[in-house]
Design a protein around this motif. Structure first.
Motif, PDB file in Angstrom:
ATOM      1  N   ALA A 295      48.537  31.361  41.973  1.00 32.22           N
ATOM      2  CA  ALA A 295      48.268  32.786  42.172  1.00 32.22           C
ATOM      3  C   ALA A 295      46.847  33.018  42.677  1.00 32.22           C
ATOM      4  O   ALA A 295      46.623  33.801  43.614  1.00 32.22           O
ATOM      5  CB  ALA A 295      48.502  33.548  40.860  1.00 32.22           C
ATOM      6  N   ASP A 296      45.887  32.349  42.084  1.00 32.98           N
ATOM      7  CA  ASP A 296      44.492  32.486  42.517  1.00 32.98           C
ATOM      8  C   ASP A 296      44.311  32.006  43.962  1.00 32.98           C
ATOM      9  O   ASP A 296      43.553  32.610  44.737  1.00 32.98           O
ATOM     10  CB  ASP A 296      43.569  31.689  41.593  1.00 32.98           C
ATOM     11  N   ALA A 297      45.020  30.933  44.321  1.00 36.61           N
ATOM     12  CA  ALA A 297      44.943  30.433  45.702  1.00 36.61           C
ATOM     13  C   ALA A 297      45.497  31.458  46.670  1.00 36.61           C
ATOM     14  O   ALA A 297      44.975  31.629  47.789  1.00 36.61           O
ATOM     15  CB  ALA A 297      45.716  29.125  45.825  1.00 36.61           C
ATOM     16  N   THR A 298      46.541  32.174  46.256  1.00 36.23           N
ATOM     17  CA  THR A 298      47.134  33.218  47.097  1.00 36.23           C
ATOM     18  C   THR A 298      46.139  34.351  47.327  1.00 36.23           C
ATOM     19  O   THR A 298      45.983  34.847  48.452  1.00 36.23           O
ATOM     20  CB  THR A 298      48.412  33.764  46.446  1.00 36.23           C
ATOM     21  N   ILE A 299      45.466  34.750  46.261  1.00 36.87           N
ATOM     22  CA  ILE A 299      44.470  35.823  46.366  1.00 36.87           C
ATOM     23  C   ILE A 299      43.333  35.406  47.291  1.00 36.87           C
ATOM     24  O   ILE A 299      42.865  36.189  48.139  1.00 36.87           O
ATOM     25  CB  ILE A 299      43.919  36.188  44.966  1.00 36.87           C
ATOM     26  N   LYS A 300      42.887  34.166  47.183  1.00 39.05           N
ATOM     27  CA  LYS A 300      41.811  33.666  48.054  1.00 39.05           C
ATOM     28  C   LYS A 300      42.245  33.679  49.518  1.00 39.05           C
ATOM     29  O   LYS A 300      41.438  34.004  50.409  1.00 39.05           O
ATOM     30  CB  LYS A 300      41.411  32.257  47.620  1.00 39.05           C
ATOM     31  N   GLU A 301      43.509  33.321  49.759  1.00 43.06           N
ATOM     32  CA  GLU A 301      44.020  33.335  51.129  1.00 43.06           C
ATOM     33  C   GLU A 301      44.056  34.763  51.681  1.00 43.06           C
ATOM     34  O   GLU A 301      43.732  34.998  52.852  1.00 43.06           O
ATOM     35  CB  GLU A 301      45.422  32.726  51.178  1.00 43.06           C
ATOM     36  N   LEU A 302      44.448  35.725  50.847  1.00 44.72           N
ATOM     37  CA  LEU A 302      44.466  37.129  51.272  1.00 44.72           C
ATOM     38  C   LEU A 302      43.051  37.582  51.646  1.00 44.72           C
ATOM     39  O   LEU A 302      42.851  38.262  52.666  1.00 44.72           O
ATOM     40  CB  LEU A 302      45.033  38.017  50.161  1.00 44.72           C
ATOM     41  N   ILE A 303      42.093  37.214  50.816  1.00 48.16           N
ATOM     42  CA  ILE A 303      40.705  37.606  51.077  1.00 48.16           C
ATOM     43  C   ILE A 303      40.178  36.923  52.342  1.00 48.16           C
ATOM     44  O   ILE A 303      39.543  37.549  53.196  1.00 48.16           O
ATOM     45  CB  ILE A 303      39.815  37.273  49.863  1.00 48.16           C
ATOM     46  N   ASP A 304      40.467  35.631  52.465  1.00 49.80           N
ATOM     47  CA  ASP A 304      40.008  34.880  53.647  1.00 49.80           C
ATOM     48  C   ASP A 304      40.594  35.450  54.935  1.00 49.80           C
ATOM     49  O   ASP A 304      39.933  35.426  55.997  1.00 49.80           O
ATOM     50  CB  ASP A 304      40.398  33.404  53.528  1.00 49.80           C
ATOM     51  N   LYS A 305      41.806  35.955  54.867  1.00 46.59           N
ATOM     52  CA  LYS A 305      42.460  36.526  56.052  1.00 46.59           C
ATOM     53  C   LYS A 305      42.170  38.014  56.201  1.00 46.59           C
ATOM     54  O   LYS A 305      42.817  38.716  56.987  1.00 46.59           O
ATOM     55  CB  LYS A 305      43.977  36.311  55.968  1.00 46.59           C
ATOM     56  N   GLU A 306      41.208  38.487  55.386  1.00 47.15           N
ATOM     57  CA  GLU A 306      40.727  39.877  55.450  1.00 47.15           C
ATOM     58  C   GLU A 306      41.845  40.884  55.210  1.00 47.15           C
ATOM     59  O   GLU A 306      41.951  41.917  55.877  1.00 47.15           O
ATOM     60  CB  GLU A 306      40.048  40.139  56.805  1.00 47.15           C
ATOM     61  N   LYS A 307      42.675  40.563  54.221  1.00 39.55           N
ATOM     62  CA  LYS A 307      43.745  41.476  53.825  1.00 39.55           C
ATOM     63  C   LYS A 307      43.415  42.092  52.470  1.00 39.55           C
ATOM     64  O   LYS A 307      42.781  41.449  51.623  1.00 39.55           O
ATOM     65  CB  LYS A 307      45.078  40.734  53.735  1.00 39.55           C
ATOM     66  N   LEU A 308      43.832  43.331  52.279  1.00 34.99           N
ATOM     67  CA  LEU A 308      43.606  43.991  51.003  1.00 34.99           C
ATOM     68  C   LEU A 308      44.449  43.339  49.924  1.00 34.99           C
ATOM     69  O   LEU A 308      45.637  43.054  50.129  1.00 34.99           O
ATOM     70  CB  LEU A 308      43.954  45.475  51.098  1.00 34.99           C
ATOM     71  N   VAL A 309      43.862  43.114  48.781  1.00 33.13           N
ATOM     72  CA  VAL A 309      44.582  42.500  47.659  1.00 33.13           C
ATOM     73  C   VAL A 309      45.390  43.545  46.908  1.00 33.13           C
ATOM     74  O   VAL A 309      46.568  43.344  46.606  1.00 33.13           O
ATOM     75  CB  VAL A 309      43.597  41.789  46.712  1.00 33.13           C
ATOM     76  N   LYS A 310      44.772  44.671  46.610  1.00 32.46           N
ATOM     77  CA  LYS A 310      45.455  45.745  45.881  1.00 32.46           C
ATOM     78  C   LYS A 310      46.651  46.238  46.689  1.00 32.46           C
ATOM     79  O   LYS A 310      46.528  46.599  47.855  1.00 32.46           O
ATOM     80  CB  LYS A 310      44.473  46.896  45.638  1.00 32.46           C
ATOM     81  N   ASN A 311      47.843  46.187  46.052  1.00 34.58           N
ATOM     82  CA  ASN A 311      49.107  46.625  46.662  1.00 34.58           C
ATOM     83  C   ASN A 311      49.563  45.745  47.827  1.00 34.58           C
ATOM     84  O   ASN A 311      50.418  46.158  48.615  1.00 34.58           O
ATOM     85  CB  ASN A 311      49.020  48.080  47.123  1.00 34.58           C
ATOM     86  N   ALA A 312      48.999  44.557  47.931  1.00 34.52           N
ATOM     87  CA  ALA A 312      49.518  43.614  48.926  1.00 34.52           C
ATOM     88  C   ALA A 312      50.949  43.245  48.549  1.00 34.52           C
ATOM     89  O   ALA A 312      51.297  43.159  47.371  1.00 34.52           O
ATOM     90  CB  ALA A 312      48.649  42.361  48.957  1.00 34.52           C
ATOM     91  N   ASN A 313      51.783  43.037  49.560  1.00 35.04           N
ATOM     92  CA  ASN A 313      53.174  42.647  49.328  1.00 35.04           C
ATOM     93  C   ASN A 313      53.309  41.135  49.487  1.00 35.04           C
ATOM     94  O   ASN A 313      53.000  40.585  50.551  1.00 35.04           O
ATOM     95  CB  ASN A 313      54.113  43.349  50.317  1.00 35.04           C
ATOM     96  N   VAL A 314      53.759  40.481  48.437  1.00 30.27           N
ATOM     97  CA  VAL A 314      53.909  39.025  48.447  1.00 30.27           C
ATOM     98  C   VAL A 314      55.362  38.661  48.140  1.00 30.27           C
ATOM     99  O   VAL A 314      55.952  39.164  47.183  1.00 30.27           O
ATOM    100  CB  VAL A 314      52.968  38.354  47.426  1.00 30.27           C
ATOM    101  N   LEU A 315      55.902  37.796  48.966  1.00 34.44           N
ATOM    102  CA  LEU A 315      57.268  37.310  48.777  1.00 34.44           C
ATOM    103  C   LEU A 315      57.223  35.911  48.163  1.00 34.44           C
ATOM    104  O   LEU A 315      56.548  35.016  48.681  1.00 34.44           O
ATOM    105  CB  LEU A 315      58.012  37.253  50.110  1.00 34.44           C
ATOM    106  N   ILE A 316      57.948  35.723  47.058  1.00 42.13           N
ATOM    107  CA  ILE A 316      58.082  34.401  46.452  1.00 42.13           C
ATOM    108  C   ILE A 316      59.496  33.890  46.691  1.00 42.13           C
ATOM    109  O   ILE A 316      60.479  34.546  46.335  1.00 42.13           O
ATOM    110  CB  ILE A 316      57.781  34.433  44.944  1.00 42.13           C
ATOM    111  N   LEU A 317      59.605  32.740  47.317  1.00 42.55           N
ATOM    112  CA  LEU A 317      60.901  32.119  47.574  1.00 42.55           C
ATOM    113  C   LEU A 317      61.184  31.090  46.487  1.00 42.55           C
ATOM    114  O   LEU A 317      60.499  30.082  46.377  1.00 42.55           O
ATOM    115  CB  LEU A 317      60.913  31.453  48.951  1.00 42.55           C
TER     116      LEU A 317
END
Length: 420
Positions: A295-317
């Motif tokens: 989960a923390d790695a996902t958040i870091k990727e969102l930040i690195d790609k300059e995407k907002l974390v709050k209310n980001a939509n994440v799909l788990i397969l």
């Protein structure tokens, strides 16, 4: 007289075993869940461990019931109920004790009770036998006898089935041990291994999964170290595996009813005896923390790609605890979800194998994702079901809006942006 067998618990372990025995013996499958009994009577198995064809083939010799009166004429009782842990990671033996009460209520002289549930050494004779004696009013090793033959079912595995996995057996007397071994030998084509005592058989089972837990914890810790170094863990493992005695394991989420639970049975007994099992407990801590790490790695990727974390939509397969299996017991995917929730992320879960999760706890499941074009900010491939293996980079890219993020927990896609 030919043995009549009663298998207590019609789950992932009990049902395949009952079907195997029903090819040669009269068998009754007992389960306290009436809906489960009805399902099996209709020739359906929601766990997908046994096919309708297999159930049909033994319908004349295998009956199902939730009524203890229907199991009175059996002379061999095999207990295959779950042995979970509580919220404090302590063994919960209540299913085993209740099953023993049920067996005790119908137990007769010369009957044999065999336990298959995973326990710490001593449970059969120190916990279960007293219950059998109290309820039945019979004496252990005088009126009735016991055996222990640990289950080795691998949910979802159609190659390593109950009959072709070597079986450990044991008995409370030498004569009982021989009889238990002969019983299993009559259906287990892979053969049997007769242990010297019930405690040895119990211990052999609990260390099988403890060993795997410790080994996977090492690989998980190495993966975290290599990620900090910017080294591809999968490539490191492939290189190291060129040595003949290297144990080739992959990092990942450690769930299920066995590997993520059984070590706590052993550590409980060790601590009760005054020994601190530091290696085993540390391994459990590492593996239990992998969901947060992903989960923390996902958040870091969102930040690195300059995407907002709050209310980001994440799909788990994937939501089940392993590939190509509907079993969600102790799935650690839920840890990923819960940790993403703490960041205010919106999480959707897609798993065709898990059509009706036993407990959703507010989780959002989606039955199909093809209509979600450019909807998700990131995708987490958590369980590599065969149905996901065909997904191409383009298939994933269509679902992601903005910069592409694929968190590859299983390290199977060469185009993922982050791999465990």
């Amino acid at each position: 007289m030919k043995d009549k067998i009663c298998v207590i618990g019609m789950g992932y372990v009990g049902l395949p075993l009952a079907v195997a025995f029903a090819e040669k013996y009269s068998v009754v499958g007992f389960d306290i869940n009436f809906s489960r009994v009805q399902e099996l009577e209709a020739g359906q198995d929601s766990t997908l461990e046994v096919s309708s064809k297999e159930l049909q083939a033994v319908k004349d010799l295998l009956k199902f019931t939730n009524n203890a009166a229907d199991i009175r004429d059996a002379n061999i009782y095999i207990v295959t109920v779950p042995t979970p842990i509580d919220r404090s990671n302590k063994p919960d033996l209540s299913p085993l004790e209740k099953a023993s009460e049920t067996v005790g209520s119908v137990l007769k002289a010369k009957d044999i009770v065999i336990y298959e549930s995973t326990v710490y050494p001593g449970v059969t004779e120190e916990v279960c036998v007293p219950v059998l004696e109290k309820v039945s009013k019979l004496s252990y090793n005088q009126d009735f006898f016991c055996g222990y033959s640990p289950e080795r079912i691998n949910p979802g595995d159609k190659q390593h089935t109950v009959k072709n996995i070597l079986k450990v057996t044991s008995g409370s007397t030498p004569e009982t041990a021989e009889r238990v071994d002969a019983l299993y030998s009559s259906i287990i084509t892979a053969g049997t291994h007769l242990a010297s005592s019930i405690k040895v058989a119990e211990a052999s089972k609990v260390i099988e999964n403890t060993q795997r837990d410790v080994n996977i914890a090492l690989i998980n810790e190495l993966a975290m170290i290599f990620n900090e170094m910017g080294i591809n863990t999968d490539e490191v493992i492939e290189a190291a595996a060129t040595k003949w005695n290297f144990i080739k394991l992959k990092p990942g989420l450690v769930g299920g009813h066995c590997i993520g639970v059984d070590p706590y049975y052993l550590t409980y007994k060790a601590e009760e005896l005054g020994y601190k099992p530091n290696l085993i407990l540390s391994s459990r801590q590492i593996n239990n923390g992998m969901g947060k790490y992903v989960a923390d790695a996902t958040i870091k990727e969102l930040i690195d790609k300059e995407k907002l974390v709050k209310n980001a939509n994440v799909l788990i397969l994937g939501y089940s605890f392993k590939e190509n299996c509907p079993d969600v017991r102790n799935t650690r995917v839920v840890d990923v979800v819960e940790n993403l929730y703490k960041y205010g992320v919106n999480v959707h879960i897609h798993d065709p194998w898990v059509a009706k999760p036993t407990s959703t706890d507010g989780l959002t499941f989606v039955t199909e994702v093809s209509s979600k074009s450019n909807f998700y900010d990131a995708i987490i491939l958590a369980v590599n079901h065969d149905c996901f293996s065909s997904y191409t980079e383009n298939d994933f890219a269509k679902l992601v809006r903005g910069k592409f993020i694929l968190i590859d927990v299983k390290s199977v896609k060469n185009f993922s942006t982050w791999k465990l």
